[in-house]
Design an enzyme around this catalytic site. Structure first.
Site, PDB file in Angstrom:
ATOM      1  N   LYS A  47       4.208  -2.033  -3.867  1.00  0.00           N
ATOM      2  CA  LYS A  47       4.137  -2.626  -2.686  1.00  0.00           C
ATOM      3  C   LYS A  47       5.097  -1.779  -1.752  1.00  0.00           C
ATOM      4  O   LYS A  47       4.500  -1.162  -0.364  1.00  0.00           O
ATOM      5  CB  LYS A  47       4.350  -3.983  -2.508  1.00  0.00           C
ATOM      6  CG  LYS A  47       3.999  -4.695  -1.168  1.00  0.00           C
ATOM      7  CD  LYS A  47       4.284  -6.038  -1.264  1.00  0.00           C
ATOM      8  CE  LYS A  47       5.590  -6.592  -1.454  1.00  0.00           C
ATOM      9  NZ  LYS A  47       6.057  -6.620  -2.897  1.00  0.00           N
TER      10      LYS A  47
ATOM     11  N   THR B  69       6.185   1.289  -2.144  1.00  0.00           N
ATOM     12  CA  THR B  69       5.801   2.652  -2.280  1.00  0.00           C
ATOM     13  C   THR B  69       4.778   2.733  -1.167  1.00  0.00           C
ATOM     14  O   THR B  69       4.187   3.577  -0.576  1.00  0.00           O
ATOM     15  CB  THR B  69       5.558   3.048  -3.504  1.00  0.00           C
ATOM     16  OG1 THR B  69       6.588   2.760  -4.317  1.00  0.00           O
ATOM     17  CG2 THR B  69       5.144   4.593  -3.604  1.00  0.00           C
TER      18      THR B  69
ATOM     19  N   ARG C 274      12.676  -4.120   4.492  1.00  0.00           N
ATOM     20  CA  ARG C 274      13.790  -4.911   4.095  1.00  0.00           C
ATOM     21  C   ARG C 274      15.123  -3.988   3.411  1.00  0.00           C
ATOM     22  O   ARG C 274      14.515  -2.910   2.693  1.00  0.00           O
ATOM     23  CB  ARG C 274      13.433  -6.061   2.929  1.00  0.00           C
ATOM     24  CG  ARG C 274      12.621  -7.063   3.515  1.00  0.00           C
ATOM     25  CD  ARG C 274      12.492  -7.994   2.682  1.00  0.00           C
ATOM     26  NE  ARG C 274      11.658  -7.601   1.508  1.00  0.00           N
ATOM     27  CZ  ARG C 274      11.448  -8.326   0.306  1.00  0.00           C
ATOM     28  NH1 ARG C 274      12.100  -9.238   0.095  1.00  0.00           N
ATOM     29  NH2 ARG C 274      10.511  -7.556  -0.607  1.00  0.00           N
TER      30      ARG C 274
ATOM     31  N   LYS D 165      15.159  -4.849 -11.635  1.00  0.00           N
ATOM     32  CA  LYS D 165      14.382  -4.537 -10.660  1.00  0.00           C
ATOM     33  C   LYS D 165      14.381  -3.114 -10.196  1.00  0.00           C
ATOM     34  O   LYS D 165      13.385  -2.300  -9.826  1.00  0.00           O
ATOM     35  CB  LYS D 165      14.271  -5.417  -9.481  1.00  0.00           C
ATOM     36  CG  LYS D 165      13.178  -5.263  -8.401  1.00  0.00           C
ATOM     37  CD  LYS D 165      13.349  -6.365  -7.399  1.00  0.00           C
ATOM     38  CE  LYS D 165      12.392  -6.078  -6.205  1.00  0.00           C
ATOM     39  NZ  LYS D 165      12.668  -4.837  -5.386  1.00  0.00           N
TER      40      LYS D 165
ATOM     41  N   ALA E 223      11.782 -13.222  -1.525  1.00  0.00           N
ATOM     42  CA  ALA E 223      10.822 -13.920  -1.353  1.00  0.00           C
ATOM     43  C   ALA E 223      10.385 -15.019  -2.344  1.00  0.00           C
ATOM     44  O   ALA E 223       9.659 -15.881  -1.727  1.00  0.00           O
ATOM     45  CB  ALA E 223       9.380 -13.045  -1.087  1.00  0.00           C
TER      46      ALA E 223
ATOM     47  N   PHE F  72       7.146  -9.689  -2.919  1.00  0.00           N
ATOM     48  CA  PHE F  72       6.464 -10.171  -3.904  1.00  0.00           C
ATOM     49  C   PHE F  72       4.828 -10.259  -3.815  1.00  0.00           C
ATOM     50  O   PHE F  72       4.451  -9.666  -2.816  1.00  0.00           O
ATOM     51  CB  PHE F  72       7.108 -11.301  -4.614  1.00  0.00           C
ATOM     52  CG  PHE F  72       8.324 -11.441  -5.192  1.00  0.00           C
ATOM     53  CD1 PHE F  72       8.782 -10.237  -6.161  1.00  0.00           C
ATOM     54  CD2 PHE F  72       9.269 -12.165  -4.726  1.00  0.00           C
ATOM     55  CE1 PHE F  72       9.879 -10.080  -6.575  1.00  0.00           C
ATOM     56  CE2 PHE F  72      10.436 -11.813  -5.306  1.00  0.00           C
ATOM     57  CZ  PHE F  72      10.992 -11.036  -6.290  1.00  0.00           C
TER      58      PHE F  72
ATOM     59  N   PHE G 254      -2.164   4.661 -11.114  1.00  0.00           N
ATOM     60  CA  PHE G 254      -0.954   5.133 -12.122  1.00  0.00           C
ATOM     61  C   PHE G 254      -1.886   6.372 -13.102  1.00  0.00           C
ATOM     62  O   PHE G 254      -3.130   6.445 -13.068  1.00  0.00           O
ATOM     63  CB  PHE G 254      -0.764   4.159 -13.009  1.00  0.00           C
ATOM     64  CG  PHE G 254       0.438   3.194 -12.321  1.00  0.00           C
ATOM     65  CD1 PHE G 254       1.580   3.254 -13.077  1.00  0.00           C
ATOM     66  CD2 PHE G 254       0.230   2.567 -11.281  1.00  0.00           C
ATOM     67  CE1 PHE G 254       2.817   2.541 -12.421  1.00  0.00           C
ATOM     68  CE2 PHE G 254       1.183   1.852 -10.637  1.00  0.00           C
ATOM     69  CZ  PHE G 254       2.476   1.854 -11.123  1.00  0.00           C
TER      70      PHE G 254
ATOM     71  N   TRP H 295       2.101   7.742  -4.536  1.00  0.00           N
ATOM     72  CA  TRP H 295       3.733   8.029  -5.318  1.00  0.00           C
ATOM     73  C   TRP H 295       3.581   9.403  -5.893  1.00  0.00           C
ATOM     74  O   TRP H 295       4.509  10.311  -5.571  1.00  0.00           O
ATOM     75  CB  TRP H 295       3.564   7.283  -6.722  1.00  0.00           C
ATOM     76  CG  TRP H 295       4.616   7.418  -7.546  1.00  0.00           C
ATOM     77  CD1 TRP H 295       5.926   6.598  -7.510  1.00  0.00           C
ATOM     78  CD2 TRP H 295       5.111   8.574  -8.675  1.00  0.00           C
ATOM     79  NE1 TRP H 295       6.911   7.149  -8.399  1.00  0.00           N
ATOM     80  CE2 TRP H 295       6.332   8.097  -9.035  1.00  0.00           C
ATOM     81  CE3 TRP H 295       4.457   9.640  -9.009  1.00  0.00           C
ATOM     82  CZ2 TRP H 295       6.969   9.119  -9.821  1.00  0.00           C
ATOM     83  CZ3 TRP H 295       5.143  10.568  -9.732  1.00  0.00           C
ATOM     84  CH2 TRP H 295       6.286  10.182 -10.251  1.00  0.00           C
TER      85      TRP H 295
END
Length: 557
Positions: free
Chosen positions: A72, A74, A95, A106, A274, A302, A382, A410
């Site tokens: 998210k 990224t 954030r 994480k 969140a 999230f 991906f 990415w």
């Protein structure tokens, strides 16, 4: 093997932050430098920009997260870079990462690959010290409470009913429940206490929802820290230290300016989780971004059941703006996990599991449509995705008339989201926006909670424990019924059971406890086993971190 994201970030060609500020129309007097590549923006900039038009806000959200990753942040960074690629005036608003998850499992929150915010090491470590300032402000209140009791307890605070906890920006399960004041009469009254992770502190929420310094001080004044022997609420204002707390936060309240790998401006400010808080960057940063650029691209933590719901119901209400578009990020890998595939087998093609997992995406799309805002689904690619799997997901989206775009941010940076950027702009410019929040301030707390549980989670209903029912009655007597609701729920499932992936049905949400965050302007409703102080995993990320003799970071991700 060295982390690819860190390698890419360390090879970045950054511009001096004064150059980034100048591109936004900011002078050297408008910023405070924190080295060559970081700066804080002075709050009086908002006065200078008062006559500027307000930019449009684009929210990036996602399906329920899995260990497979969604990307998210990224996507948010890549989309901001893509807007610049097509000549659109955009700024990113994110954030700040919490130190606990960086050291835990994480990792950081600077994006990834060629869609990152830099300097990545600074961002994921101490940055400009905002979160440390929030910890200090939080713990100053704790110290004042215990000192007040020790010095005679004029307010008649009941030590058994102090609700304010200490805070530290680290995952530390040993601090969830502690005893303070041991060691004799001179060390204050022994009592039970505990720690929240700093990003779950109401101080973090207050800082992120305040409109200016004076509003911050007023919100701090309203914070409830406990109750008297007569069961009346005690506030920071009663302790007469709201001024001191606001003073501690005088620099932390200023938004931080950095840049992406492609030198797109980024405001990184505030960092509430969140799942246990409201999950959005600061209102000050977002509103400042609206004055500095035509488009503000931001994210909420999230999945759409948590961050987006709180962004749309809480943040936009308090900030005074309507969102213009929403991007819902999904990956083939995560959808296969929601369809029952083990993480170790995600590299194997499995269209059947993908189609089963699409139900999770389906529910989040339904939720976003309920808010009436134009949306686009971003398929975050991906390398392990097969063309057959991608085509299966695209076929579902086409069949149901959901706007979508394949995103490769990415690997390709802004170039990988040019199509996504164009489709977001198309939705903004051609679709009607009928934004509406799910509940009214006049609704009861029970109604607000039930509305979220049924509409957003797909629950059959809500069960309140005896404790929660008593608190509902108490909060109504105190006049807190008009406040918003911040649901504390597992991020892994639409339900309050983290093991129920996909789109669970036939479940109820259990509200075990309610906590007033009057300064923030909401009531926190705790569901299931969600905790406000996480723990570290068996093998925390910290085990792989190091620094060379030349000062180069290793192992950050």
């Amino acid at each position: 093997m060295e982390n690819k994201d860190l390698q890419i970030a360390q090879q970045a060609t950054m511009k001096d932050i004064t150059t980034i500020a100048k591109s936004l129309g900011l002078s050297q007097d408008d910023i405070e430098l924190y080295g060559k590549y970081k700066a804080k923006i002075n709050l009086d900039v908002m006065d200078k920009l008062a006559t500027h038009d307000n930019g449009k806000v684009i929210l990036v959200t996602a399906i329920n997260p899995t260990p497979a990753g969604e990307g998210k942040s990224t996507t948010t960074v890549g989309l901001g870079q893509a807007f610049a690629k097509i000549g659109e005036d955009a700024i990113i608003a994110l954030r700040e990462p919490s130190f606990g998850p960086v050291m835990g499992i994480k990792g950081g929150a600077a994006g990834g690959g060629y869609s990152q915010v830099v300097p990545m090491e600074d961002l994921n470590l101490h940055f400009t010290g905002d979160i440390h300032a929030i910890s200090t402000a939080n713990n100053a209140i704790s110290a004042i409470i215990d000192n007040h009791i020790h010095q005679g307890n004029e307010l008649q605070i009941d030590p058994r009913r102090i609700t304010w906890k200490r805070a530290v920006d680290m995952n530390d399960r040993a601090l969830r429940q502690i005893v303070v004041g041991l060691g004799g009469v001179g060390n204050s009254l022994p009592r039970e206490d505990g720690f929240n992770i700093t990003v779950a502190s109401e101080i973090m929420a207050v800082l992120c929802l305040a409109s200016d310094l004076e509003d911050l001080k007023n919100r701090v004044r309203r914070i409830v820290v406990g109750y008297t022997y007569q069961r009346k609420p005690v506030t920071v204002g009663d302790l007469q230290v709201e001024g001191a707390i606001a003073l501690i936060l005088k620099d932390a309240i200023k938004p931080n300016l950095v840049q992406t790998l492609e030198n797109t401006p980024a405001l990184v400010h505030g960092g509430p989780f969140a799942n246990i808080a409201h999950g959005c960057n600061s209102i000050i940063a977002t509103n400042m971004g609206r004055k500095l650029a035509k488009y503000v691209i931001t994210e909420a933590g999230f999945g759409a059941d948590l961050g987006a719901e709180k962004f749309l119901n809480i943040k936009t209400f308090q900030a005074g703006f309507d969102p213009s578009a929403i991007v819902i990020v999904a990956t083939i890998r995560a959808l296969k996990m929601h369809g029952g595939v083990n993480k170790k087998e995600l590299h194997l093609e499995n269209v059947e599991a993908l189609q089963q997992g699409i139900t999770n995406l389906e529910k989040h799309i339904e939720t976003i449509k309920t808010f009436g805002v134009p949306y686009v689904v971003a398929i975050n690619a991906f390398t392990s995705d097969t063309e057959t799997e991608i085509q299966a997901l695209e076929a579902y989206l086409q069949e149901h008339n959901h706007p979508f775009s394949r995103s490769e941010v990415w690997a390709k940076g802004g170039d990988g989201a040019v199509d996504l950027a164009k489709k977001v702009l198309y939705e903004i410019n051609t679709k009607e926006n009928h934004f509406k929040r799910l509940y009214s301030p006049d609704d009861s707390l029970e109604t607000k909670i039930e509305t979220i549980a049924k509409t957003v989670y797909g629950a059959d209903g809500v069960e309140f424990t005896t404790t929660a029912k008593r608190q509902l009655r108490q909060f109504k007597r105190e006049g807190w019924d008009h406040l918003g609701v911040c649901m504390a729920k597992t991020q892994y499932s639409l339900s309050d059971n983290p093991k129920k992936l996909g789109r669970p049905t036939g479940f109820t949400i259990t509200i075990r406890e309610l906590r007033p965050s009057v300064g923030a302007g909401f009531i926190v409703a705790l569901t299931g086993d969600v905790m406000t102080m996480p723990g570290l995993p068996k093998e925390p990320a910290a085990l792989k971190m190091d620094i060379t003799k030349d000062g180069e970071a290793k192992g950050l991700f």
